[in-house]
Design an enzyme around this catalytic site. Sequence first.
Site, PDB file in Angstrom:
ATOM      1  N   SER A 261       0.818  -1.204   0.000  1.00  0.00           N
ATOM      2  CA  SER A 261       0.000   0.000   0.000  1.00  0.00           C
ATOM      3  C   SER A 261       0.863   1.270   0.000  1.00  0.00           C
ATOM      4  O   SER A 261       1.639   1.495  -0.913  1.00  0.00           O
ATOM      5  CB  SER A 261      -0.953  -0.033   1.205  1.00  0.00           C
ATOM      6  OG  SER A 261      -1.917   0.967   1.140  1.00  0.00           O
TER       7      SER A 261
ATOM      8  N   ASP B  88      -5.826   2.178  -3.141  1.00  0.00           N
ATOM      9  CA  ASP B  88      -7.046   1.935  -2.382  1.00  0.00           C
ATOM     10  C   ASP B  88      -7.427   3.152  -1.546  1.00  0.00           C
ATOM     11  O   ASP B  88      -8.414   3.127  -0.807  1.00  0.00           O
ATOM     12  CB  ASP B  88      -6.942   0.683  -1.504  1.00  0.00           C
ATOM     13  CG  ASP B  88      -5.859   0.766  -0.442  1.00  0.00           C
ATOM     14  OD1 ASP B  88      -5.094   1.760  -0.432  1.00  0.00           O
ATOM     15  OD2 ASP B  88      -5.777  -0.166   0.375  1.00  0.00           O
TER      16      ASP B  88
END
Length: 445
Positions: free
Chosen positions: A100, A243
Amino acid sequence: MGKLFGTDGIRGKANEFLTPELVYKIARCAGYYFTQNWDNPKILIGKDTRISGDMIESALVLGFTSVGVDVIKLGVVTTPAVAYLTKNTNASAGVMISASHNPMEDNGIKFFSNLGFKLPDEVEDKIEELYFSEKPLPYPTGEGVGRVWEDLTLKDRYIEYLKTTVKNRFDNVKLALDCANGAVYQLAPELFTGLGAKVHIINNQPDGTNINADCGSTHPERLAAYVKEQGLDLGFAFDGDADRLIAVDKDGEVIDGDYILAICGKYLKGVGKLPENVIVGTVMANLGFDIACQREGIKPIKTKVGDRYVLEEMLKGGYTLGGEQSGHIIFLEYSTTGDGLLTAIQLLDILISTGQTLDRAKTILQKLPQVLVNVKVGNKEKYHTNTEIAKVVSEVEDVLGQEGRVLVRPSGTENLIRVMVEGKDYDKIQDYAEKIASVIQRELA
């Protein structure tokens, strides 16, 4: 028994904690679990742009196929793309290789169920039990060995789906995209150009080592400066696996998840698409967010920090909008997970529908000053039992009274303690945050 799965999959420094041997073994255990619960299981694998992604992908493929599981490699895609494609193909599960927003030396593997949600805790527990039990797992031969395909076109299905979630075209909108040199570097320009926007792109030249490096959603200052310099309408910054989303307005002001939730929540309430007038957030949300919700007749429900906790509350209550200040926003009507691209187009679609600019829409929320300090520690778990840290936190809370708050918590993905102090006077809360951080550093170094 040890613990591998954290709040967001298995994550650590690639080739140190997250070694090929560990990945291979966890893939065999996960693959074996799926062979026991599916006929002819098939798993999708996506990855971001980290240099270690190919290595980890190879270990996953080797582990899955060695227990008879078929694999389809998606190439470089976003985490929400893997979730969407897993749900909307006949896959048994999906895996995203990413850490991430973490630095490039970290990496991770995140599993999705066939419904597009992260694996339930009980399934992760069963996979871990297999991993640590040393139970011999089968090595099928002949036609029992898993097969491998690569399909780089499946991501186009995801992009086309996203386009169906908005009502307006983005013709004549001038915007910038900060792709964080990550998974969205091709998908974001394709999506926004396809919807008609006049797109300016920065940080879309990944080399395997520059993902999230002074760019993207954790460093929106570069995007903010660029939007002002170029005279653009707004900008969107993504993180390494896309995300999450942070926006900036035409003046270069940063619009985080609190603003996005408030803007989108007000609109959805107005059109009757906000169940029970509830937005699910976390304890990190600014107090100004609560005030804005109260004024608009919206009820904020708070969870622990982590998008999985937000999602759990949304599913439990039947709510459709939730997220985090960091930019993880979940539109449950359209997606099973936080999705930076989806959030960006939903926000822009709402602005066009209401005839607002982002700088005008953001006035829904007036934030209280908030200071966040990250403290690197030797063992974050010792925080829970340290009396000196508890003492200094209590002292600061007493001083702030009803005009502020303190939140101290271990990171779910890194060996950090995060200190957040909120109040009316920025200089004072900065001092309070540093005071708490210094005690944590002394006690847990």
